[in-house]
Scaffold this active site. Structure first.
Site, PDB file in Angstrom:
ATOM      1  N   GLU A   1       0.822  -1.213   0.000  1.00 56.51           N
ATOM      2  CA  GLU A   1       0.000   0.000   0.000  1.00 56.51           C
ATOM      3  C   GLU A   1       0.857   1.265   0.000  1.00 56.51           C
ATOM      4  OE1 GLU A   1      -2.860  -0.428  -0.816  1.00 56.51           O
ATOM      5  OE2 GLU A   1      -3.143  -2.528  -0.271  1.00 56.51           O
TER       6      GLU A   1
ATOM      7  N   HIS B   1      -4.865  -6.371 -10.916  1.00 56.06           N
ATOM      8  CA  HIS B   1      -4.237  -7.279  -9.962  1.00 56.06           C
ATOM      9  C   HIS B   1      -3.697  -8.528 -10.644  1.00 56.06           C
ATOM     10  CE1 HIS B   1      -6.758  -4.919  -7.108  1.00 56.06           C
ATOM     11  NE2 HIS B   1      -5.683  -5.031  -6.369  1.00 56.06           N
TER      12      HIS B   1
END
Length: 653
Positions: A355, A436
């Site tokens: 992140e 992803h």
């Protein structure tokens, strides 16, 4: 007005003017892409003008346009690398990146790569918008079917956008985004005059020692309890009167108390002798884990990369909502849910690094979160997670391995397609693959690079970070990012060979980066070149037809091994690519190469070689290098260039 691919070059022998080669694409704006110059001819231009080369000279900017600095870093070649973006009448031009090389004293060398636009004034004579930012926001809200009262963190920027779907026409646009925390973060590019939605995408970037004066545990049922305070799990909270605050110079943790309330901003704290006490869903203290792992990432950036991860202190929000199986970067901070039936709380090291990696990308290349560039965006974050694992202990080449309840991992690097949805070959890419899973291409690149080719993770991560900051841009493709990585490797003095092996493995076409190698001028010393065990910078040198013996000299703190190549700058059995070369001479500090006439040489400087077995190889080596040649005798008494270059008597006319 026209748009073309412009290559900035000087032709040999043309010393009086700059020649522009343009390939006609259509009748709209002209773009400058993959720009390069021959360094020696740039030096001759400087001599003629007797002034440093300016940006306006180099790029032929048209009215209203300018190139502004984003960032500047030192390279391993004794100079600097500067990243620029284009503005028009003070507004940024979307997706423009120009990277230039500068000398040690800050002068442009003429080496440039990237793209920008000219003649914008023909499409956008003024920058007054007919729509207000709020009107643009209302358009996005209508498309998304969202209520304004439910949104927050609204960001609106006005800039210039070249619409490839509309004949490469320049337009005044708003880029806006807003946040519905935990749910969505849409991005829109909207024509500021006509209100048309030009592009939109989802920008929710998800997924995924010290004296002990406290009681703190972490971990989860899968990996076991972690007792913080024992190496390498040293916790570094701020302690005030027996209270431990989860904040230090690197990171700050906020406990959201299972809400979505953005007004919760205070730093999480606990009585040091009691521990945090936030056990949930099989994890013993997600807040403590997040704090420790965020500190690990912060320290990694300080020690490995010589800087900070983000422009501001890292903020990590934990216990967001109730049993949310997600983690995300929202443009301001990193947020972690407590997991659920499939996931433990998402505060593992690789997910925290992931992140934070999204924040790095947003503040650097700003890779848009869709298509190939979105796949690289995701892969870079996974790579940052693996780098952080290696900094602390060892990388497992898995994302989310320690937080999955019912499977071994969330994503993997060696064989990405094992999850049934990821790809590892460019040929399998299509527009419907989520980011992803398209990230598998660059996850596989990373695996081949560091696991099969043996490049240390720290060095590989340094190259990826440099490319993200200096060469990648918002809509960079798989191929564009590969070229940026190769240029970054050359800037930093690392071998390009393992990168090309990795790119071939996934099917990324070969990049031409020979023009990015810094050329040397005859007998002109380049100072303070960085040479270490792993940093082996490459330069090139071209000789004329009257050259006799090439002489390459290196002077440094320690002996320097010099390898002279012909045909390329990497010794390899791979016949593909212009980097494949043959070593024709080697030696310590000074190398002589006979029969040097009319050749392109590549010179690599290193701290290792067959004759250096008894040489101390530790430490940093600051090296001054010089290349030159002796002249053939009686080459041609009528060749004026030969006579002048070799210091012989010029004829009288």
């Amino acid at each position: 007005m026209r748009r073309g691919h412009i290559i900035l070059i000087f032709l040999l022998g043309e010393l009086m003017s700059m020649t522009w080669a343009a390939v006609r694409v259509d009748a709209r704006i002209r773009a400058a892409e993959t720009m390069s110059m021959r360094r020696s001819q740039t030096e001759q231009l400087r001599k003629r003008d007797k002034t440093p080369l300016s940006r306006s000279q180099l790029f032929k900017l048209t009215p209203g346009e300018s190139l502004e600095e984003d960032t500047e870093v030192d390279d391993a070649l004794g100079g600097k690398v500067e990243r620029l973006h284009e503005t028009y009448k003070g507004f940024k031009v979307y997706d423009t990146v120009v990277t230039v090389r500068k000398s040690k004293n800050g002068e442009l060398t003429g080496d440039a790569t990237g793209h920008f636009y000219q003649n914008i004034d023909e499409d956008v004579p003024n920058t007054e918008a007919k729509l207000s930012p709020n009107q643009a926001l209302q358009i996005a809200l209508k498309v998304e079917n969202d209520d304004e009262e439910n949104i927050g963190s609204v960001k609106t920027d006005k800039f210039i956008y070249v619409d490839k779907k509309d004949g490469n026409k320049a337009k005044l646009v708003y880029q806006l985004s807003y946040l519905i925390d935990g749910f969505k973060r849409p991005f829109y590019i909207i024509d500021a005059n006509k209100g048309k939605v030009i592009q939109h995408w989802s920008g929710f970037n998800t997924y995924p020692c010290c004296e002990r004066k406290y009681t703190a545990i972490g971990g989860n049922e899968k990996i076991g309890k972690i007792t913080y305070g024992n190496m390498p799990y040293c916790l570094a909270p701020t302690i005030v009167n027996g209270t431990c605050y989860l904040e230090n110079e690197y990171v700050r943790v906020v406990d959201m108390e299972n809400t979505r309330h953005n007004n919760i901003t205070e730093t999480a704290s606990f009585l040091c002798d009691e521990g945090y006490g936030d056990e949930v869903n099989g994890a013993y203290s997600p807040a403590t884990d997040a704090f420790f792992y965020g500190t690990v990432v912060g320290k990694m950036f300080e020690e490995w990369f010589g800087g900070t991860a983000l422009k501001e202190k890292i903020i990590l929000r934990v216990h967001f909502s109730e049993y949310m199986e997600n983690a995300f970067w929202n443009g301001v901070n990193c947020t972690f849910g407590d997991g659920g039936s499939d996931l433990y709380p998402l505060t593992s090291l690789d997910v925290v690094g992931h992140e934070i990696g999204h924040g790095i990308t947003e503040q650097s290349s700003n890779l848009a979160y869709y298509d190939e560039h979105g796949g690289v965006n995701e892969a870079f974050s996974d790579i940052m997670g693996e780098a952080a694992e290696r900094y602390l202990l060892e990388s497992d080449f898995l994302t989310g391995g320690s937080i999955m309840k019912n499977s071994s991992y969330l994503r993997e690097f060696e064989t990405p397609e094992n999850d049934g949805v990821s790809i590892s070959k460019v040929s399998d890419m299509n527009d419907s693959i989520p980011v992803h899973f398209s990230s598998g291409v660059y996850r596989r690149v990373w695996y081949v690079l560091v696991k099969q080719e043996g490049m240390p993770i720290r060095e590989a991560a340094t190259v990826f970070l440099h490319a993200n900051k200096m060469y990648w841009h918002s809509t960079a493709s798989f191929h564009d990012c590969a070229c940026g990585l190769l240029m970054a490797a050359l800037d930093l003095g690392y071998s390009t060979l393992p990168f090309n092996v990795a790119f071939s493995d996934v099917g990324i076409d070969h990049c031409e980066v020979e023009s990015h190698i810094l050329g040397l001028n005859k007998n002109r010393t380049v100072s303070d070149i960085t040479v270490t065990e792993s940093v082996n910078p490459v330069f090139k040198f071209t000789t004329p037809e009257w050259a006799d013996t090439l002489i390459v000299d290196a002077t440094g703190t320690y002996p320097t091994w010099i390898s002279v190549f012909i045909g390329g700058w990497e010794a390899s059995n791979d016949a593909c690519g212009e980097e494949k070369g043959e070593v024709i001479a080697e030696g310590i500090d000074t190398v002589y190469v006979p029969n040097a006439e009319d050749k392109q040489f590549y010179m690599k400087f290193s701290r290792h070689g067959s004759d250096m077995s008894n040489t101390t190889l530790i430490g940093f080596n600051a090296v001054d290098i010089t290349a030159g040649y002796t002249c053939q005798q009686n080459f041609s008494e009528f060749n004026w260039w030969y006579l002048r270059d070799c210091g012989l008597k010029l004829p009288d006319y």
